[in-house]
Design a protein around this motif. Structure first.
Motif, PDB file in Angstrom:
ATOM      1  N   ILE A  33      41.673  47.290  41.006  1.00 62.64           N
ATOM      2  CA  ILE A  33      41.858  48.687  40.583  1.00 62.64           C
ATOM      3  C   ILE A  33      40.843  49.589  41.275  1.00 62.64           C
ATOM      4  O   ILE A  33      41.165  50.676  41.742  1.00 62.64           O
ATOM      5  N   ASN A  34      39.594  49.119  41.326  1.00 60.40           N
ATOM      6  CA  ASN A  34      38.504  49.957  41.832  1.00 60.40           C
ATOM      7  C   ASN A  34      38.156  49.730  43.298  1.00 60.40           C
ATOM      8  O   ASN A  34      37.220  50.346  43.802  1.00 60.40           O
ATOM      9  N   GLU A  79      46.264  51.759  33.974  1.00 61.18           N
ATOM     10  CA  GLU A  79      45.754  50.556  34.643  1.00 61.18           C
ATOM     11  C   GLU A  79      44.236  50.601  34.750  1.00 61.18           C
ATOM     12  O   GLU A  79      43.554  49.605  34.499  1.00 61.18           O
ATOM     13  N   GLU A  80      43.711  51.758  35.108  1.00 61.66           N
ATOM     14  CA  GLU A  80      42.254  51.913  35.198  1.00 61.66           C
ATOM     15  C   GLU A  80      41.583  51.677  33.856  1.00 61.66           C
ATOM     16  O   GLU A  80      40.591  50.955  33.760  1.00 61.66           O
ATOM     17  N   SER A  83      51.221  48.699  31.015  1.00 62.66           N
ATOM     18  CA  SER A  83      49.782  48.990  30.989  1.00 62.66           C
ATOM     19  C   SER A  83      49.391  49.689  29.698  1.00 62.66           C
ATOM     20  O   SER A  83      48.354  49.383  29.103  1.00 62.66           O
ATOM     21  N   GLU A  84      50.220  50.638  29.281  1.00 62.24           N
ATOM     22  CA  GLU A  84      49.918  51.354  28.031  1.00 62.24           C
ATOM     23  C   GLU A  84      49.917  50.386  26.855  1.00 62.24           C
ATOM     24  O   GLU A  84      49.024  50.440  26.003  1.00 62.24           O
ATOM     25  N   GLU A  85      50.900  49.509  26.821  1.00 65.47           N
ATOM     26  CA  GLU A  85      50.961  48.519  25.742  1.00 65.47           C
ATOM     27  C   GLU A  85      49.732  47.622  25.753  1.00 65.47           C
ATOM     28  O   GLU A  85      49.111  47.379  24.715  1.00 65.47           O
TER      29      GLU A  85
END
Lengths: 192, 192
Positions: free
Chosen positions: B84-85, A128-129, B127-129
């Motif tokens: 995310i951050n 995700e990051e 997310s990986e995809e």
DNA sequence: GGTATTTCTTCACTTAAGTGAACGATTTAC
DNA sequence: GTAAATCGTTCACTTAAGTGAAGAAATACC
């Protein structure tokens, strides 16, 4: 070298000794010589890469010309598109410098993730990051000129400009090597 | 509408009725009017978006000019970098058309993921995809000219060109609206 | 150590994108 | 329904990237 890895992981999850051992016993630390091709276009593979030391790059060959699109350096992770999609690779991966890499297969990922759910969580957070970060980099690329992109790189990854051949850097910046040369001369001109 | 969501999820995991109900009870379906600003630059937020119907975009304001960098349409997911951050947002998010969105907070994500580990797995895979896909899109952008990028878009997301104002499309392609106009005229010229 | 190859820069020329302005055509707002 | 704002295109001009070639510099290879 193991310390570097476990130090990185500790930013996301806390590992027991058992878990650390499980990783070490996978035996995935590899020394790779400069120039080694890790993946070829058209090839199928299950290998993911994590750079402990050194630098690798992805590139395409378009009309006989190499186009480098990404560099991965210390603590960068790369799972190629072909691994995710179980399809022939769109690009090449090669070693830019003598490097120390973690090279793991998807099978190992599945095994570790199912044995230690913590890992699943770490992978999700990391992906995700990286996704959000990649989008930001893409945005910056779209919204700036080649010259601005070069100056940005000079700010954000100054060492990369030293480590990497200019012609690879040029395509990474979306331009031809001649344009990069000219652009650099232009910047020097301005400074004086 | 719920069917669209569960149909999408079923590509990754199989949900029990209980799990489906847990999702529905989150009550995250939202109708959003065209032009609505969902996130502003500098703002902090915990909202992630999933487009069930319609279109949203991310954009920056640079030197007083809007620069659109991404469009999200049916079945696209967007978790902003600022979520995310946990930092102020770099960009705006706005609704391009009247849309139906899922708007969820990170708290909901944490709750659902810890209650149903399946979800954790789905999020990781997704997310990986998306990360691998995003890199491919970025590569294509770097290695092609504005004209090629437009022709590629015409192939891959032809409907987008119809749905979206030209000046937003221009910055999405990394050029000025005038250049897009000229480029389109040039292509028409060639065809005849 | 010397040759061959690759890499980087420069040059002259071509092509396309950026800029600023102008003008309809749409769309929006009241 | 009409005025205002926004949007898309065109034009003339400027600027910078692409192209092809050539030579110098650095690197790799026996």
């Amino acid at each position: 070298m193991q310390d570097i890895l476990f130090n990185f992981i500790s930013k996301y999850i806390t590992l027991t000794e058992e878990e650390q051992n499980a990783i070490v016993s996978l035996d995935i630390f590899r020394s790779v010589k400069k120039g080694t091709i890790l993946l070829k276009e058209g090839q199928k593979s299950n290998n993911s890469f994590f750079v402990l030391k050194g630098c690798i790059r992805t590139y395409y060959i378009i009309d006989g010309e190499e186009k480098t699109t990404a560099f991965y350096t210390e603590l960068d992770a790369l799972t190629p598109h072909c691994v995710i999609n179980n399809a022939p690779s769109e690009y090449y991966i090669a070693c830019v410098e003598d490097s120390i890499l973690l090279i793991s297969t998807s099978d190992m990922g599945v095994e570790i993730n199912s044995k230690f759910p913590k890992f699943e969580i770490m992978c999700r957070i990391l992906s995700e990051e990286l996704l959000a970060k990649k989008q930001l980099d893409f945005d910056e690329f779209k919204t700036s000129s080649p010259e601005q992109r070069y100056l940005n790189l000079l700010q954000k990854r100054p060492e990369l400009i030293q480590r990497v051949p200019q012609h690879q850097l040029a395509s990474y910046l979306g331009i031809k090597p001649q344009s990069l040369s000219r652009l650099r001369a232009r910047i020097l001109e301005k400074k004086s």
